[in-house]
Design an enzyme around this catalytic site. Structure first.
Site, PDB file in Angstrom:
ATOM      1  N   TYR A 150     -27.088 -28.279 -17.574  1.00 14.69           N
ATOM      2  CA  TYR A 150     -26.028 -27.364 -18.029  1.00 14.69           C
ATOM      3  C   TYR A 150     -24.763 -27.614 -17.213  1.00 14.69           C
ATOM      4  O   TYR A 150     -24.738 -27.384 -15.992  1.00 14.69           O
ATOM      5  CB  TYR A 150     -26.443 -25.897 -17.880  1.00 14.69           C
ATOM      6  CG  TYR A 150     -27.692 -25.490 -18.642  1.00 14.69           C
ATOM      7  CD1 TYR A 150     -28.143 -26.202 -19.750  1.00 14.69           C
ATOM      8  CD2 TYR A 150     -28.422 -24.369 -18.262  1.00 14.69           C
ATOM      9  CE1 TYR A 150     -29.280 -25.816 -20.445  1.00 14.69           C
ATOM     10  CE2 TYR A 150     -29.564 -23.978 -18.955  1.00 14.69           C
ATOM     11  CZ  TYR A 150     -29.989 -24.720 -20.037  1.00 14.69           C
ATOM     12  OH  TYR A 150     -31.113 -24.335 -20.717  1.00 14.69           O
ATOM     13  N   GLY A 301     -30.218 -15.812 -31.266  1.00 11.56           N
ATOM     14  CA  GLY A 301     -29.847 -16.826 -32.245  1.00 11.56           C
ATOM     15  C   GLY A 301     -28.513 -17.477 -31.905  1.00 11.56           C
ATOM     16  O   GLY A 301     -27.690 -17.717 -32.778  1.00 11.56           O
ATOM     17  N   ARG A 302     -28.330 -17.734 -30.586  1.00 13.69           N
ATOM     18  CA  ARG A 302     -27.081 -18.339 -30.083  1.00 13.69           C
ATOM     19  C   ARG A 302     -25.870 -17.504 -30.488  1.00 13.69           C
ATOM     20  O   ARG A 302     -24.791 -18.026 -30.744  1.00 13.69           O
ATOM     21  CB  ARG A 302     -26.948 -19.791 -30.568  1.00 13.69           C
ATOM     22  CG  ARG A 302     -28.091 -20.688 -30.096  1.00 13.69           C
ATOM     23  CD  ARG A 302     -27.900 -22.117 -30.505  1.00 13.69           C
ATOM     24  NE  ARG A 302     -29.021 -22.959 -30.122  1.00 13.69           N
ATOM     25  CZ  ARG A 302     -29.178 -23.574 -28.949  1.00 13.69           C
ATOM     26  NH1 ARG A 302     -28.265 -23.413 -28.021  1.00 13.69           N
ATOM     27  NH2 ARG A 302     -30.227 -24.325 -28.710  1.00 13.69           N
TER      28      ARG A 302
HETATM   29  N1  LIG Z   1     -35.012 -24.565 -22.874  1.00 16.46           N
HETATM   30  C1  LIG Z   1     -34.024 -24.890 -23.672  1.00 16.46           C
HETATM   31  O1  LIG Z   1     -34.014 -25.961 -24.289  1.00 16.46           O
HETATM   32  C2  LIG Z   1     -32.873 -23.929 -23.844  1.00 16.46           C
HETATM   33  C3  LIG Z   1     -31.968 -24.121 -24.888  1.00 16.46           C
HETATM   34  C4  LIG Z   1     -30.934 -23.195 -25.027  1.00 16.46           C
HETATM   35  C5  LIG Z   1     -30.818 -22.128 -24.149  1.00 16.46           C
HETATM   36  N2  LIG Z   1     -31.717 -21.989 -23.132  1.00 16.46           N
HETATM   37  C6  LIG Z   1     -31.618 -20.888 -22.162  1.00 16.46           C
HETATM   38  O2  LIG Z   1     -31.697 -19.659 -22.872  1.00 16.46           O
HETATM   39  C7  LIG Z   1     -30.580 -18.844 -22.540  1.00 16.46           C
HETATM   40  C8  LIG Z   1     -30.202 -17.939 -23.714  1.00 16.46           C
HETATM   41  O3  LIG Z   1     -29.974 -18.674 -24.879  1.00 16.46           O
HETATM   42  P1  LIG Z   1     -28.514 -18.911 -25.491  1.00 16.46           P
HETATM   43  O4  LIG Z   1     -27.504 -18.537 -24.474  1.00 16.46           O
HETATM   44  O5  LIG Z   1     -28.541 -20.276 -26.046  1.00 16.46           O
HETATM   45  O6  LIG Z   1     -28.454 -17.975 -26.759  1.00 16.46           O
HETATM   46  P2  LIG Z   1     -28.473 -16.406 -27.027  1.00 16.46           P
HETATM   47  O7  LIG Z   1     -28.909 -15.680 -25.828  1.00 16.46           O
HETATM   48  O8  LIG Z   1     -29.261 -16.248 -28.267  1.00 16.46           O
HETATM   49  O9  LIG Z   1     -26.948 -16.099 -27.390  1.00 16.46           O
HETATM   50  C9  LIG Z   1     -25.907 -16.326 -26.493  1.00 16.46           C
HETATM   51  C10 LIG Z   1     -24.601 -16.031 -27.225  1.00 16.46           C
HETATM   52  O10 LIG Z   1     -24.587 -14.673 -27.650  1.00 16.46           O
HETATM   53  C11 LIG Z   1     -23.453 -14.001 -27.092  1.00 16.46           C
HETATM   54  N3  LIG Z   1     -23.910 -12.652 -26.721  1.00 16.46           N
HETATM   55  C12 LIG Z   1     -24.803 -12.323 -25.759  1.00 16.46           C
HETATM   56  N4  LIG Z   1     -25.021 -10.998 -25.753  1.00 16.46           N
HETATM   57  C13 LIG Z   1     -24.224 -10.463 -26.712  1.00 16.46           C
HETATM   58  C14 LIG Z   1     -23.978  -9.151 -27.180  1.00 16.46           C
HETATM   59  N5  LIG Z   1     -24.642  -8.115 -26.675  1.00 16.46           N
HETATM   60  N6  LIG Z   1     -23.093  -8.981 -28.175  1.00 16.46           N
HETATM   61  C15 LIG Z   1     -22.434 -10.024 -28.723  1.00 16.46           C
HETATM   62  N7  LIG Z   1     -22.620 -11.314 -28.326  1.00 16.46           N
HETATM   63  C16 LIG Z   1     -23.508 -11.524 -27.324  1.00 16.46           C
HETATM   64  C17 LIG Z   1     -23.010 -14.833 -25.914  1.00 16.46           C
HETATM   65  O11 LIG Z   1     -21.631 -14.649 -25.731  1.00 16.46           O
HETATM   66  P3  LIG Z   1     -20.876 -15.020 -24.358  1.00 16.46           P
HETATM   67  O12 LIG Z   1     -21.276 -16.421 -24.020  1.00 16.46           O
HETATM   68  O13 LIG Z   1     -19.452 -14.922 -24.749  1.00 16.46           O
HETATM   69  O14 LIG Z   1     -21.258 -14.060 -23.328  1.00 16.46           O
HETATM   70  C18 LIG Z   1     -23.368 -16.245 -26.382  1.00 16.46           C
HETATM   71  O15 LIG Z   1     -22.345 -16.746 -27.220  1.00 16.46           O
HETATM   72  C19 LIG Z   1     -29.499 -19.842 -22.129  1.00 16.46           C
HETATM   73  O16 LIG Z   1     -28.488 -19.240 -21.346  1.00 16.46           O
HETATM   74  C20 LIG Z   1     -30.303 -20.868 -21.379  1.00 16.46           C
HETATM   75  O17 LIG Z   1     -30.519 -20.437 -20.046  1.00 16.46           O
HETATM   76  C21 LIG Z   1     -32.748 -22.884 -22.980  1.00 16.46           C
END
Ligand SMILES: NC(=O)c1ccc[n+]([C@@H]2O[C@H](COP(=O)([O-])OP(=O)(O)OC[C@H]3O[C@@H](n4cnc5c(N)ncnc54)[C@H](OP(=O)(O)O)[C@@H]3O)[C@@H](O)[C@H]2O)c1
Length: 421
Positions: A150, A301-302
């Protein structure tokens, strides 16, 4: 029955949050940073603690009612938010700490994904990201998730700096195995060789500024290296005291089984949310058989399941989602139809769409640890409160039926070749 222009049910309602009776009617400006103003803390307590409220003087009741009306008057284009948000300020609704896997690790039932603080989702804001990590620890979120890829190391450095004085409060999880090309940010390789495992761990420890990684995942399985060799090298890191527990990410049920026979695996991290339910077929049953936790990444869902990304113009240029198949034209439009069910239940429960999506993941089992990602305190507080949102079995069924496994339009990644089925 109308009271001050609002229905009685709107002021006193049975909210399925933390099992308490609560006064309804709190509203907050979406996107406002930080906690609600402290000068309202006592009055808010009267509103959010009905037993205390009912035992107080008439004038306090009137002031509490006035606060509800004042709050509603501020509503405008704001979005309703549950009382759970407000309770967080008092520390009442911390996510519970529970065993993560069966090897002795414990962590908060919800973690914080730190990836987006450095890359992939819009412009980074280091100061707010560090404040978000500190707020997470204050709220009892102990599980912090990062990876060496990252921001090409920047995210581990950021997390390391944020926890420098609070290392013992953290269950620090990082990953190795996806290899980046500094000259081509979109290029990806995979390396699971024992030599690479050793080098990657030392580099992560250095960037994180710590002497131990609590949970070390192989980020992607290397098809050219038997999993037994990779996990064997990871197990050596435990013997050396550099790592405490092992995990895999995006591994198939068969790979998990083989890895677990070399050294006990504590967690599998894989995408899991309403719109990504692939693990339910064979991976999750295998994890349950082997007593391995599922760490659910991208549980929002990202960002799609928060309702804030409805058209491609909502996605900033250069953002990972700008090229992700699920966020493209027709796919994005098709995926909005089931989202309407989440939004309807959010309105009915006086919580946000994001909170409903997270509550569904939490309801799938005590062995599932969602790690929603955010770089803002305001979203973090909302997401932490979601761990206490209880949906009825009928509501859960409505959500599951709206998002049947495999129904989401578009692949999870442009290149699915590194995802084990
Ligand atoms: N193992 C793997 O291959 C893998 C792949 C992807 C992710 N991950 C891990 O999983 C974690 C979480 O997944 P993710 O970040 O991809 O997706 P997520 O948690 O599904 O969504 C993150 C997105 O949602 C927004 N968000 C978060 N809370 C919100 C709320 N209450 N209201 C409105 N928008 C909101 C964030 O905005 P902001 O950014 O503007 O705050 C960001 O754009 C990552 O940070 C990473 O550590 C692992």
């Amino acid at each position: 029955m109308a009271v001050f222009g609002a229905s009685l049910r709107g002021i006193v309602g049975h909210w399925r949050i933390a099992g308490h009776w609560r006064i309804a009617g709190h509203w907050r400006i979406v996107g406002r940073r930080g906690a609600p103003p402290r000068r309202f803390a006592r009055l808010r307590a009267a509103v959010t603690q009905p037993r205390a409220f009912l035992g107080r003087s008439g004038s306090q009741r009137i002031r509490a009612g006035a606060w509800v009306l004042w709050s509603k008057a501020r509503q405008g284009n704001q979005q309703p938010l549950s009382d759970a948000f407000i309770d967080n300020e008092k520390g009442n609704l911390m996510p519970d700490e529970r065993p993560l896997g069966s090897q002795g690790l414990t962590a908060s039932s919800q973690g914080l994904g730190c990836m987006g603080m450095s890359e992939f989702y819009g412009a980074p804001d280091e100061a707010e990201s560090i404040a978000t990590i500190h707020r997470a620890l204050d709220l009892g979120v102990t599980l912090l998730d990062t990876a060496d890829m990252y921001g090409q190391g920047a995210n581990e450095r950021l997390v390391g700096a944020a926890i420098r004085d609070r290392r013992d409060e953290v269950v620090l999880a990082t990953k190795f195995g996806i290899v980046r090309d500094p000259d081509n940010p979109t290029a990806r390789g995979v390396n699971g060789s024992p030599e690479y495992v050793r080098t990657a761990a030392d580099r992560s420890l250095s960037r994180l500024g710590t002497d131990r990684i609590d949970l070390y995942y192989q980020h992607r399985v290397d098809p050219d290296v038997p999993i037994e060799e990779t996990v064997g090298a990871m197990a050596e890191l435990i013997q050396q005291g550099k790592v405490r527990y092992l995990g895999l990410s995006e591994a198939s049920a068969e790979t998990v089984r083989r890895a677990h026979s070399v050294h006990p695996i504590t967690a599998l991290q894989t995408e899991y949310s309403l719109w990504t339910r692939d693990v339910e077929a064979s991976v999750l049953p295998t994890l349950r058989e082997l007593d391995i936790a599922l760490v659910a990444y991208s549980p929002l869902g990202r960002g799609f399941l928060t309702g804030s990304l409805r058209q491609q113009s909502d996605i900033p240029p250069g953002d990972f989602r700008a090229t992700n198949p699920r966020f493209q034209g027709g796919n994005l439009q098709a995926n909005l139809a089931p989202l309407a069910v989440v939004e309807r239940l959010a309105i009915a429960n006086h919580v946000t769409t994001a909170q409903i999506a997270l509550a569904w993941v939490h309801a799938q089992g005590q062995d599932i640890f969602p790690i929603p990602g955010t770089k803002r305190r305001s979203y973090l507080e909302q997401n932490v409160a979601a761990a206490s949102v209880k949906l009825t079995s009928d509501e859960l069924q409505q959500l599951s039926a709206a998002f049947p496994p495999g129904a989401t339009a578009g692949d999870r990644y442009e290149d699915m070749s590194r995802i084990e089925a």
